[in-house]
Design an enzyme around this catalytic site. Structure first.
Site, PDB file in Angstrom:
ATOM      1  N   ASP A 231      47.609  36.134  42.504  1.00 38.25           N
ATOM      2  CA  ASP A 231      46.070  36.796  42.886  1.00 38.25           C
ATOM      3  C   ASP A 231      45.042  36.122  42.124  1.00 38.25           C
ATOM      4  OD1 ASP A 231      44.914  38.511  44.885  1.00 38.25           O
ATOM      5  OD2 ASP A 231      44.195  39.636  43.370  1.00 38.25           O
ATOM      6  N   GLU A 295      46.532  31.615  44.204  1.00 36.57           N
ATOM      7  CA  GLU A 295      45.533  31.712  45.045  1.00 36.57           C
ATOM      8  C   GLU A 295      44.341  31.486  44.324  1.00 36.57           C
ATOM      9  OE1 GLU A 295      42.718  35.213  47.231  1.00 36.57           O
ATOM     10  OE2 GLU A 295      43.377  35.178  45.374  1.00 36.57           O
TER      11      GLU A 295
HETATM   12  C1  GLC Z   1      42.591  38.313  46.425  1.00 34.16           C
HETATM   13  C2  GLC Z   1      43.498  39.231  47.507  1.00 34.16           C
HETATM   14  C3  GLC Z   1      42.412  40.067  48.199  1.00 34.16           C
HETATM   15  C4  GLC Z   1      41.920  40.993  47.193  1.00 34.16           C
HETATM   16  C5  GLC Z   1      41.409  40.512  45.802  1.00 34.16           C
HETATM   17  C6  GLC Z   1      41.253  41.237  44.811  1.00 34.16           C
HETATM   18  O1  GLC Z   1      41.836  37.543  46.989  1.00 34.16           O
HETATM   19  O2  GLC Z   1      44.117  38.337  48.383  1.00 34.16           O
HETATM   20  O3  GLC Z   1      42.935  40.835  49.223  1.00 34.16           O
HETATM   21  O4  GLC Z   1      41.017  41.797  47.644  1.00 34.16           O
HETATM   22  O5  GLC Z   1      42.385  39.274  45.564  1.00 34.16           O
HETATM   23  O6  GLC Z   1      42.470  41.669  44.268  1.00 34.16           O
END
Ligand code: GLC
Ligand code: MG
Length: 572
Positions: A231, A295
């Site tokens: 994440d 991500e």
């Molecule tokens: C990432 C996740 C999202 C979350 C954010 C904070 O972007 O995909 O859903 O709100 O991180 O953890």
């Protein structure tokens, strides 16, 4: 039955656990895998509380094996107050009772292994929940303590320290700083939270924080996971001195640095790469080909390639692809750039059209006007999509994606053609974005509504009690899996056929060649024996000779209608 040491010759050999299988270098499973994102709270609810859970996932895994995916990525199921639907983790090593137990996780993983499905879990290292013991200890220990140095506590600016330490905004709206009250009751320090105030950012320059996460990785690797979706993998390290940044930012809420005011000092800092190198070492010390997937919302693709250098992560989500509209020239450019850039560092490209943070592509691809990522859409939004057009574009876009070499990510429900749930009542909304912007941004609830399984069952088969943590639109019975199963023209059967053909023709490991002689509004390419033609224009496209093996719309002879994609193979 008493145990003895004789082997029953008639028993089939136990399947080798997927985490033990090592492929030849360059042929690892993840280079071509189709990975399905399960959002546990909205997938299947076993106990009737209206929130999906791990036993629910286990009970429905057969449907994913039947769909033909290679792996499942589970969004967070760890202990959490659920302020950000589990991306606010209070204990990285335990399952939240809402979702079940560690035994339920082991059962899920065992069943997945029997079905040949790998399991990727979601790790959230940028921040913890404010309910995490580490943060509670930091609050108790006071300014200047070792415990506080694990987070980003700072003194405020201005008279009495009443102003936040800098001008950074939270991704979810409002300031990225919250002031605490010290144990003695006086107004105290401020802490940084790029997301909700319940999600304090860790200080990744702190060695204790780094070591603690290596232990978290090992714990889950020991439990047999095949990898981690990481994440906010472009966050973690913040520029020295936490300088102010010119506002407002351009683009979507997760940044990227293009447009607007350049790369913000909280995204994409060089220092993150050392962290990924240390994670790579841990992950690659385990048997089997385990992976890290980033991500990371960074632009352009040349920069994203840094996340997947040989000693860092295996994959990164291709958000540039996700953000490309239904436009042939733009699709050609992003595909071309992605293949070139990722291969320059020896990584596969990935492809993704939907996830739990964006408007579902069956709606997004027919939106009119500007709709920044993370802001969501709702009943009062402008430029709302025509549902038929959205579905046609989504089917056609998915058929392009699933032919591309590399690894593709699916988000639960897209194989049913699910649209965004636009008409959610205001009082049902749960995304912190909605609250932190006072309802100015709808946020992401519309893509998180529990998915339909059986048209005639309570909550369309999501929950035995009929409960659902977000209300399901009434017309979702028509999208239910059982309504689509075996119906040749359905989106479910389209996805199944695409995944079967993708495997049969090794499209995931193939090489893409563009085809000449088509109009500008056509995407035409060949991978192996399969020719793909997608019509993003208004006219009819004449198809090359070949047998149509997949089409997103009824095709009459060699004529491809608008908003459709076909796959052809050379006639036998
Ligand atoms: C990432 C996740 C999202 C979350 C954010 C904070 O972007 O995909 O859903 O709100 O991180 O953890
Ligand atoms: Mg439940």
């Amino acid at each position: 039955m008493p145990l003895d040491d004789t082997t029953d010759a008639s028993a089939p050999p136990a399947p080798e656990p997927t985490d033990q299988i090592t492929d030849e270098a360059g042929q690892e499973w993840w280079r071509s895998a189709v990975i399905y994102q399960v959002y546990p709270r909205s997938f299947a609810d076993s106990d009737g509380d209206g929130v999906g859970d791990l036993p629910g996932v286990t009970s429905r895994l057969d449907a994913l094996a039947d769909l033909g995916v290679d792996a499942v990525w589970l969004s967070p199921f760890y202990r959490s107050p659920q302020a950000d639907a589990g991306y606010d983790v209070a204990d990285y090593l335990d399952v939240d009772p809402l979702f079940g137990t560690l035994d339920d996780f082991d059962a899920l993983r065992a069943r997945a292994s029997e079905l040949g499905l790998r399991i990727i879990v979601d790790l959230v290292p940028n921040h913890t929940s404010s309910a995490h013991a580490w943060f509670q200890e930091a609050l108790a220990a006071g300014p200047g303590s070792e415990e506080r140095s694990r987070y980003l506590f700072r003194e405020g600016r201005g008279p009495g320290g009443d102003e936040p330490p800098n001008n950074w905004p939270s991704v979810f709206g409002g300031p990225a700083w919250t002031r605490i009250t010290e144990a003695d009751g006086t107004p105290g320090q401020w802490y940084l939270h790029l997301f909700d105030s319940s999600q304090p950012d860790l200080d990744w320059s702190n060695a204790w924080v780094r070591d603690s996460f290596l232990d978290v990785l090992r714990t889950w690797l020991d439990r047999g996971v095949d990898g981690f979706r990481v994440d906010v993998a472009h966050g973690l390290v913040k520029a020295d001195g936490l300088p102010d940044h010119e506002l407002p930012l351009g683009g979507g809420s997760m940044g990227g640095g293009q447009g607007g005011t350049g790369t913000p000092p909280w995204w994409g800092q060089e220092g993150v790469h050392d962290i990924w190198r240390s994670w790579h070492e841990v992950v690659s010390s385990y048997p089997g080909d385990r992976i890290l997937v980033a991500e990371a919302w960074v632009d352009p693709p040349e920069r994203l390639a840094d996340w997947v250098r040989p000693d860092e992560m295996q994959q990164a989500f291709n958000f540039a692809y996700l953000e490309t509209g239904w436009d042939a020239a733009a699709i050609r450019t992003v595909v071309e750039d992605s293949l070139r850039v990722f291969s320059s560092v020896g990584a596969p490209s990935t492809w993704v059209l939907s996830n739990h943070d964006v408007v579902r592509h069956a709606s997004r691809l027919a939106l009119v006007g500007e709709h920044p990522q993370g802001w969501g859409i709702g009943p009062r939004s402008e430029g709302l999509p025509n549902p038929e057009l959205g579905l046609a574009r989504a089917r056609a876009a998915s058929a392009v994606m699933l032919a591309l070499p590399g690894s593709a990510y699916l988000y639960q429900g897209e194989e049913l053609g699910l649209p965004e749930a636009i008409d959610l009542p205001d009082d049902s909304r749960r995304d912190p974005t909605w609250f932190r912007t006072g309802g100015e941004r709808y946020g992401r609830d519309g893509c998180r509504v529990p998915i339909p399984w059986e048209s005639g069952s309570p909550a369309f088969g999501f929950s035995p009690s009929g409960a659902s943590w977000l209300p399901q639109p009434d017309d979702w019975s028509t999208y239910a899996r059982d309504e689509q199963q075996g119906v040749a023209s359905s989106t479910l059967e389209l996805y199944k056929a695409a995944l079967r053909l993708r495997r049969e023709h090794d499209l995931g490991t193939g090489t893409l060649t563009w085809l000449d002689g088509f109009a500008d509004d056509v995407v035409a390419f060949r991978v192996g024996a399969v020719t793909v033609v997608a019509n993003t224009g208004e006219g009819i496209v004449e198809l090359p000779v070949g047998e149509v093996v997949l089409s997103t719309m009824a095709v009459d002879g060699p004529a491809l209608p608008p908003t459709a994609t076909v796959w052809l193979v050379d006639a036998a």
